[in-house]
Design an enzyme around this catalytic site. Sequence first.
Site, PDB file in Angstrom:
ATOM      1  N   ARG A 152      16.948  -3.127  21.501  1.00  0.00           N
ATOM      2  CA  ARG A 152      17.038  -4.234  22.458  1.00  0.00           C
ATOM      3  C   ARG A 152      17.496  -3.736  23.826  1.00  0.00           C
ATOM      4  O   ARG A 152      17.145  -4.306  24.847  1.00  0.00           O
ATOM      5  CB  ARG A 152      17.959  -5.321  21.886  1.00  0.00           C
ATOM      6  CG  ARG A 152      19.364  -4.882  21.632  1.00  0.00           C
ATOM      7  CD  ARG A 152      20.114  -5.799  20.658  1.00  0.00           C
ATOM      8  NE  ARG A 152      19.730  -5.553  19.258  1.00  0.00           N
ATOM      9  CZ  ARG A 152      20.240  -6.229  18.229  1.00  0.00           C
ATOM     10  NH1 ARG A 152      21.110  -7.211  18.425  1.00  0.00           N
ATOM     11  NH2 ARG A 152      19.856  -5.949  17.005  1.00  0.00           N
ATOM     12  N   LYS A 187      24.006   6.098  11.542  1.00  0.00           N
ATOM     13  CA  LYS A 187      23.434   5.493  10.334  1.00  0.00           C
ATOM     14  C   LYS A 187      23.844   6.312   9.109  1.00  0.00           C
ATOM     15  O   LYS A 187      24.078   7.515   9.225  1.00  0.00           O
ATOM     16  CB  LYS A 187      21.901   5.503  10.416  1.00  0.00           C
ATOM     17  CG  LYS A 187      21.288   4.482  11.349  1.00  0.00           C
ATOM     18  CD  LYS A 187      19.771   4.601  11.321  1.00  0.00           C
ATOM     19  CE  LYS A 187      19.132   3.585  12.269  1.00  0.00           C
ATOM     20  NZ  LYS A 187      19.366   2.190  11.872  1.00  0.00           N
TER      21      LYS A 187
HETATM   22  N1  BES Z   1      15.603   0.893  14.268  1.00  0.00           N
HETATM   23  C1  BES Z   1      16.572   0.044  13.685  1.00  0.00           C
HETATM   24  C2  BES Z   1      15.957  -1.068  12.836  1.00  0.00           C
HETATM   25  C3  BES Z   1      15.186  -0.640  11.630  1.00  0.00           C
HETATM   26  C4  BES Z   1      15.787  -0.621  10.393  1.00  0.00           C
HETATM   27  C5  BES Z   1      13.854  -0.321  11.714  1.00  0.00           C
HETATM   28  C6  BES Z   1      15.064  -0.249   9.276  1.00  0.00           C
HETATM   29  C7  BES Z   1      13.135   0.032  10.607  1.00  0.00           C
HETATM   30  C8  BES Z   1      13.728   0.064   9.386  1.00  0.00           C
HETATM   31  C9  BES Z   1      17.443  -0.606  14.759  1.00  0.00           C
HETATM   32  O1  BES Z   1      17.621   0.139  15.902  1.00  0.00           O
HETATM   33  C10 BES Z   1      18.776  -0.850  14.149  1.00  0.00           C
HETATM   34  O2  BES Z   1      19.415   0.103  13.791  1.00  0.00           O
HETATM   35  N2  BES Z   1      19.158  -2.106  14.029  1.00  0.00           N
HETATM   36  C11 BES Z   1      20.404  -2.450  13.450  1.00  0.00           C
HETATM   37  C12 BES Z   1      21.014  -3.555  14.286  1.00  0.00           C
HETATM   38  C13 BES Z   1      22.442  -3.859  13.929  1.00  0.00           C
HETATM   39  C14 BES Z   1      23.333  -2.689  14.322  1.00  0.00           C
HETATM   40  C15 BES Z   1      22.858  -5.106  14.656  1.00  0.00           C
HETATM   41  C16 BES Z   1      20.119  -2.952  12.033  1.00  0.00           C
HETATM   42  O3  BES Z   1      19.118  -3.634  11.819  1.00  0.00           O
HETATM   43  O4  BES Z   1      20.908  -2.632  11.146  1.00  0.00           O
HETATM   44 ZN    ZN Z   2      19.251   1.503  15.716  1.00  0.00          ZN
END
Ligand code: BES
Ligand code: ZN
Length: 499
Positions: free
Chosen positions: A351, A277
């Site tokens: 997921r 990230k």
């Molecule tokens: N934990 C994150 C989602 C999230 C984002 C929670 C902001 C709380 C605040 C999740 O694991 C994630 O990173 N999701 C990605 C999915 C994408 C790579 C398809 C996302 O939402 O960007």
């Molecule tokens: Zn994630």
Amino acid sequence: MEVRGSSQPLAKVDADALAVPVFKGEKADNEFLKTLDKAVGGLIGSVIKSEEFSAKEGETAYFHLSGGGLKARRLLLIGCGERGDYKARQVSQMAGTATRFLRSKNAKTIAIVPRGDDDAEKTAQYVIAGAIMGLFEPDKYRTKEKEQREITSFEVVIDGADKGALQRGVERGRIIGESVNFTRDLANEPGAYMTPIIMAQRAKAIAKEFGLTFDALDQKQMEKLGMGSLLGVARGSDEPPRMIVLKYTPPRKAKSDGLLALVGKGITFDSGGISLKPGENMELMKYDMTGAATVFGTMRAIAQLKPSIPVLGVAPCSENLPSGKATKPGDVLRAMTGKTIEVINTDAEGRLVLADAIAYARKLGATQVIDMATLTGAVSIALGDVNTAILGTDQVLIDAVIDAGREVGEKFWQLPLDKEYSNQIKSDIADIKNVGGKKAGTITAAAFLKEFAEGISWAHLDIAGTAWGDPATPFRSKGPTGIAVRTLVEFVERAARGN
Ligand code: BES
Ligand code: ZN
Ligand code: ZN
């Protein structure tokens, strides 16, 4: 803080401060306000007339009283908006505003006259839960300028109410409010202090305290069960993963064949893994275990409220970190069900751990699953921080969750899950892939989970947008909100009553 109910008339209420809700457009001419206004020498009529205070939601007017007809020494008026909109949500928020405001004024003993339309038991429950939630502060590790003032006693006053009903409501509100704060406390902990092992210890502690059975699968056991999807997420981390299981068994079981499982995402820190990230706001990814914390908080409340149906709680817990051992984009994982998953993006890890957790819940006999997860950033784009997204395969279940939420004042909004969305997660080399492209990110994440919820009744809550509150409000600190605990408790109790 000691909490209690009182059915005394308000003139007799002895407290440092008395808080009362006031509605938009109200003048001091109805029976309740007129009596109160008279007792405080016309202060209420005057503050309304001056238009200093118009009873907008969250607005306050605060007075020190000298003499007059009340035993209470101070008076807090709390704006509650339209009378017709004053439901569970507003009642709880009003109580939270009262405790937060009056704590900051160093009041020690507080009484509230809630003026709710529900029966005394429910009103007392919403007031006490809201009051306790209002006092949560995220500043556990601050050593200076920490909030140190404390309210010692809190009384909900409903003139002429049945004492038993009032007492039950107070006790229920206390259990629920404390359990919501339990969830918030876990969610607020830094990743270093809330690893999967520590999650398991915390779950074990509530199991012991409130009478639940506890189990936690370690890596070896998960390997044996073929949980390759969860283990693929854990591989990059030095901290070992845990699949945590809590079970509530009712003292007297009602006739029912099914078994409900609550399943919560427990990523104790989500760096994104190899698909790292960006640094901005990454510190917030400590709360990526809020789904699991929501399961624990709900089970903690259920264990005390003792509904007549059994409930299973399952929390797949892991870190998501990059390392030389970590799963790479392009790798293929084999989930417990045998399904193969091409990992396109290691940041779509929630997921992956839920896939094996839902499968494991089914193995343990679950016929109905509600999972909750901080699953997608996309849900904040769709619904902001107002509504929690709900999706699933069983419309009756989805409606029941939405209804339970409406009762206790938490908002859910259903997103569609047509089978066409599943096309987006087809893989070229495996059964499915773990991301579905830019379009409909919250829905394709749910479409992925659906692959593991075959043959059961299933609903999914994406709490990524609602689990963290920023900024603070008059009734709630900044930080973890504890969203969905109250709804799930209500849902379970309704299911136990057979409605
Ligand atoms: N934990 C994150 C989602 C999230 C984002 C929670 C902001 C709380 C605040 C999740 O694991 C994630 O990173 N999701 C990605 C999915 C994408 C790579 C398809 C996302 O939402 O960007
Ligand atoms: Zn994630
Ligand atoms: Zn995540």
